[in-house]
Design an enzyme around this catalytic site. Sequence first.
Site, PDB file in Angstrom:
ATOM      1  N   TYR B  37       0.835  -1.203   0.000  1.00  0.00           N
ATOM      2  CA  TYR B  37       0.000   0.000   0.000  1.00  0.00           C
ATOM      3  C   TYR B  37       0.869   1.252   0.000  1.00  0.00           C
ATOM      4  O   TYR B  37       1.909   1.302   0.651  1.00  0.00           O
ATOM      5  CB  TYR B  37      -0.884   0.032   1.248  1.00  0.00           C
ATOM      6  N   ARG B 223      -6.627   6.807  -8.375  1.00  0.00           N
ATOM      7  CA  ARG B 223      -5.690   5.773  -7.951  1.00  0.00           C
ATOM      8  C   ARG B 223      -6.251   4.431  -8.380  1.00  0.00           C
ATOM      9  O   ARG B 223      -7.429   4.326  -8.720  1.00  0.00           O
ATOM     10  CB  ARG B 223      -5.459   5.798  -6.444  1.00  0.00           C
ATOM     11  N   ASN B 225      -6.793   0.362  -7.242  1.00  0.00           N
ATOM     12  CA  ASN B 225      -6.750  -0.632  -6.185  1.00  0.00           C
ATOM     13  C   ASN B 225      -7.052  -1.967  -6.870  1.00  0.00           C
ATOM     14  O   ASN B 225      -7.592  -1.997  -7.964  1.00  0.00           O
ATOM     15  CB  ASN B 225      -7.789  -0.310  -5.106  1.00  0.00           C
ATOM     16  N   TYR B 316      -6.320 -10.561   3.759  1.00  0.00           N
ATOM     17  CA  TYR B 316      -7.302  -9.476   3.702  1.00  0.00           C
ATOM     18  C   TYR B 316      -8.053  -9.479   2.375  1.00  0.00           C
ATOM     19  O   TYR B 316      -9.257  -9.232   2.322  1.00  0.00           O
ATOM     20  CB  TYR B 316      -6.601  -8.126   3.907  1.00  0.00           C
TER      21      TYR B 316
HETATM   22  C1  HEM Z   1     -12.745   8.818  -0.047  1.00  0.00           C
HETATM   23  C2  HEM Z   1     -13.167   7.760  -0.600  1.00  0.00           C
HETATM   24  C3  HEM Z   1     -12.848   6.386  -0.135  1.00  0.00           C
HETATM   25  C4  HEM Z   1     -13.724   5.492   0.366  1.00  0.00           C
HETATM   26  C5  HEM Z   1     -15.217   5.708   0.549  1.00  0.00           C
HETATM   27  C6  HEM Z   1     -12.985   4.302   0.672  1.00  0.00           C
HETATM   28  C7  HEM Z   1     -13.554   3.169   1.201  1.00  0.00           C
HETATM   29  C8  HEM Z   1     -12.890   2.006   1.423  1.00  0.00           C
HETATM   30  C9  HEM Z   1     -13.492   0.796   1.919  1.00  0.00           C
HETATM   31  C10 HEM Z   1     -14.963   0.641   2.292  1.00  0.00           C
HETATM   32  C11 HEM Z   1     -12.538  -0.145   1.986  1.00  0.00           C
HETATM   33  C12 HEM Z   1     -12.728  -1.579   2.446  1.00  0.00           C
HETATM   34  C13 HEM Z   1     -12.456  -1.685   3.906  1.00  0.00           C
HETATM   35  C14 HEM Z   1     -12.942  -3.032   4.435  1.00  0.00           C
HETATM   36  O1  HEM Z   1     -12.214  -4.017   4.262  1.00  0.00           O
HETATM   37  O2  HEM Z   1     -14.044  -3.064   4.988  1.00  0.00           O
HETATM   38  C15 HEM Z   1     -11.319   0.467   1.532  1.00  0.00           C
HETATM   39  C16 HEM Z   1     -10.098  -0.175   1.432  1.00  0.00           C
HETATM   40  C17 HEM Z   1      -8.921   0.475   1.133  1.00  0.00           C
HETATM   41  N1  HEM Z   1      -8.750   1.821   0.889  1.00  0.00           N
HETATM   42 FE1  HEM Z   1     -10.199   3.178   0.694  1.00  0.00          FE
HETATM   43  N2  HEM Z   1     -11.675   4.483   0.373  1.00  0.00           N
HETATM   44  C18 HEM Z   1     -11.543   5.756  -0.123  1.00  0.00           C
HETATM   45  C19 HEM Z   1     -10.400   6.346  -0.566  1.00  0.00           C
HETATM   46  C20 HEM Z   1      -9.163   5.789  -0.451  1.00  0.00           C
HETATM   47  C21 HEM Z   1      -7.942   6.448  -0.838  1.00  0.00           C
HETATM   48  C22 HEM Z   1      -7.822   7.819  -1.468  1.00  0.00           C
HETATM   49  C23 HEM Z   1      -6.944   5.615  -0.542  1.00  0.00           C
HETATM   50  C24 HEM Z   1      -5.493   5.954  -0.775  1.00  0.00           C
HETATM   51  C25 HEM Z   1      -4.472   5.477  -0.177  1.00  0.00           C
HETATM   52  C26 HEM Z   1      -7.518   4.399   0.007  1.00  0.00           C
HETATM   53  C27 HEM Z   1      -6.844   3.265   0.395  1.00  0.00           C
HETATM   54  C28 HEM Z   1      -7.423   2.056   0.670  1.00  0.00           C
HETATM   55  C29 HEM Z   1      -6.699   0.816   0.765  1.00  0.00           C
HETATM   56  C30 HEM Z   1      -5.206   0.628   0.592  1.00  0.00           C
HETATM   57  C31 HEM Z   1      -7.652  -0.179   1.035  1.00  0.00           C
HETATM   58  C32 HEM Z   1      -7.380  -1.676   1.141  1.00  0.00           C
HETATM   59  C33 HEM Z   1      -7.828  -2.226  -0.169  1.00  0.00           C
HETATM   60  C34 HEM Z   1      -7.401  -3.632  -0.497  1.00  0.00           C
HETATM   61  O3  HEM Z   1      -6.333  -4.088  -0.082  1.00  0.00           O
HETATM   62  O4  HEM Z   1      -8.125  -4.285  -1.281  1.00  0.00           O
HETATM   63  N3  HEM Z   1      -8.858   4.556   0.058  1.00  0.00           N
HETATM   64  N4  HEM Z   1     -11.552   1.770   1.196  1.00  0.00           N
END
Ligand code: HEM
Lengths: 317, 346
Positions: B37, B223, B225, B316
């Site tokens: 990450y 970005r 993911n 995860y």
């Molecule tokens: C603002 C809007 C965003 C929302 C609503 C959002 C929402 C979420 C949600 C719901 C999860 C899943 C968490 C779970 O396991 O329950 C997640 C994972 C994650 N988010 Fe965000 N996120 C946002 C923006 C970002 C941004 C800008 C980053 C930048 C670093 C980020 C980084 C991550 C990462 C690294 C994960 C883990 C994903 C994975 O490994 O599959 N998120 N996010």
Amino acid sequence: MSMINVKVAAIEQVTPLVKHFTFVKEDGSSLPAFSGGSHVVVSIDIGGRVHRNPYSLMGSPMENEAYHISVRRQENSRGGSVFMHENVTVGMPLKITYPMNLFSLAKKGRKHILIAGGIGITPFMSQIADLKRMGANYELHYAFRSPEHGAFAAQLKESCGDHLHCYIDSNATRLDLEALLSDQPLGTHVYVCGPSPMVVATLETARNLGWPENHIHSEQFLSPPIGEPFKIQLARSNIEIQVSAEMSMLEAIEAAGVEADFLCRGGVCGRCELDVLETDGALLHNDHFLTDSEKASCKKIMPCVSRAKGERLMLDL
Amino acid sequence: MALNFKKETFREDYTYSNSDAAIKRFPFPFPEDQYMYSVNIEPHTKGKQGTVCEFTFDIDEHYVAECLDKKITLEQDPGRYKALPHMMDAQWDFVELTMEALAQDYPEHFSLKKQGLIWTWENKPLGIKDTFTFGDTSTLATEPFDYIGRQLQGDFVLLDHRDETLYADAGIVTSQADWSLAFNVGMSWREWHGPVPRATELGVMDRALKYLLNLQIGSPVRRLNWTMTVNPRLDTSPENYPHWGGERNTVNAENIGDLIHLRVELQTLFRLPRSNAIVFSIRCYLISLKDIATYPRWAKRLHRVQKTMHPDLIEYKGMTKFHPMMVDWLAKFDDGETLAIGTQPE
Ligand code: HEM
Ligand code: FES
């Protein structure tokens, strides 16, 4: 950073010290909508030096044909407001940023108390348009020096009616903050914009009365203060720059051709933060962004408003 | 250029597939041989012609089928759409952003005509044409965010900006990688990111939030993911886990190339003008391992990335069951050649 090319469509003297400027897009298209409390940063070129000053948008956020700002003449400022008053003419092209909002309304608030001092009325002009549109419960408390300094008082009376309360120093009518803030329903938010003693008094009164921190909102643009000249060294660019008395550190860095990040240019957003690698003198932190302990650590500085004393200030840039 | 929309499914018989052109433009997310990450956020500027970043919102050959799949999911579970009352300005901002972008970028498929506040929207691929008054919710059959959210590929969350953080106060979410809108709605940045392993310790989340709070009108960011999904299924929601969780047990060494899909989310974030809210758009792309392997460079890179994946991330992302098998399958494409940094297929 994206900028918008505008031209000055009209200039109006509203009080002895305040001028109202109307901007339209240079190409005649419409401007972006915005939210109440937003400001734009206006770039002006004074003798080859670019000044960037933040001004609140005063029009209705729903109107996208023109933007409106008001500028108070500040004799002892660095020239931005004097230039706006004396040199900016109708038809002149200017560059402005997209609207940004560091003073937005709390949409979930049950009631909104707006407190304005002097030119601090400007961000509330657009907020009132939003509050009226949303049918929100609000009060506007507007303090100014004397009747001729009450820019927009008449206009506000018309649009706000009973919601407006004016306090005029010369008539010895005073705003009693303690009384105003001690008897408000749960879920009320207070917003203040004006001279710094008024802002400080409002924040302190609200805090002392036990208002939750996230229900207290203030906007206070800092004009980068005039200071002593000093020198900075940029480690990655490997250059030394002289920051003159009337320039900000950020302006000096830009003038030297080094790209630096910025946003608000007013010490609140945090975008311009730079790491201090070495320093021999005191850092003069003028921002509202760093915490007190960060300021004391001398490891970070916000070059848009802060300055230094001394010979050596090495920055990671 | 007019797009050819495919007839295909994302459930039961899974007839979804990518054309050669779709494979070539796939947003492959791994520029390097290792993955962890990071604050991988960059300006959402116009990309090269044909790439998924050419336009503000990417519409591709799967558009019609994806909108149909979204409709099925919403019918079965109306809770996939939720909007708190204070988000109405943001809803209209979203309508303006999306309709204007689509009409401008895909004029043969979408059109928007404005006469003051009276707008006429036409969506030819879905056979929709409506006239409404911008800002007046009574002139549309559903809430505005629901109305246009159904006509777009991907998921959308509207975030209210207050108290120095972001709150997920509205969403239309039907193709999520195992997280729940119903559970997350009303939560703040730190709350919904709570389950993400390692990111908080790395400081990624705090820095990303700081950046987003400064997001400007007219300067969107993006970005990528990624995760892995068994079968090309859009609706991998916790709500429907019983329908898809078990599919992991069907993976074997023979079918893995067809069954396992790399699932990439192109996430874009826009500041909305009237509401000062932010829209978070999550556009999901699916590609089978077999299709990835049509480009040796991608297969090699994916092999190295997966081989060195942090165990916490394997767990995860729900890959534990098939991860060793996947690394073995990919190994046969990797001759150890040094790969330059970059995500290009060739
Ligand atoms: C603002 C809007 C965003 C929302 C609503 C959002 C929402 C979420 C949600 C719901 C999860 C899943 C968490 C779970 O396991 O329950 C997640 C994972 C994650 N988010 Fe965000 N996120 C946002 C923006 C970002 C941004 C800008 C980053 C930048 C670093 C980020 C980084 C991550 C990462 C690294 C994960 C883990 C994903 C994975 O490994 O599959 N998120 N996010
Ligand atoms: S530019 Fe915003 S704090 Fe310096």
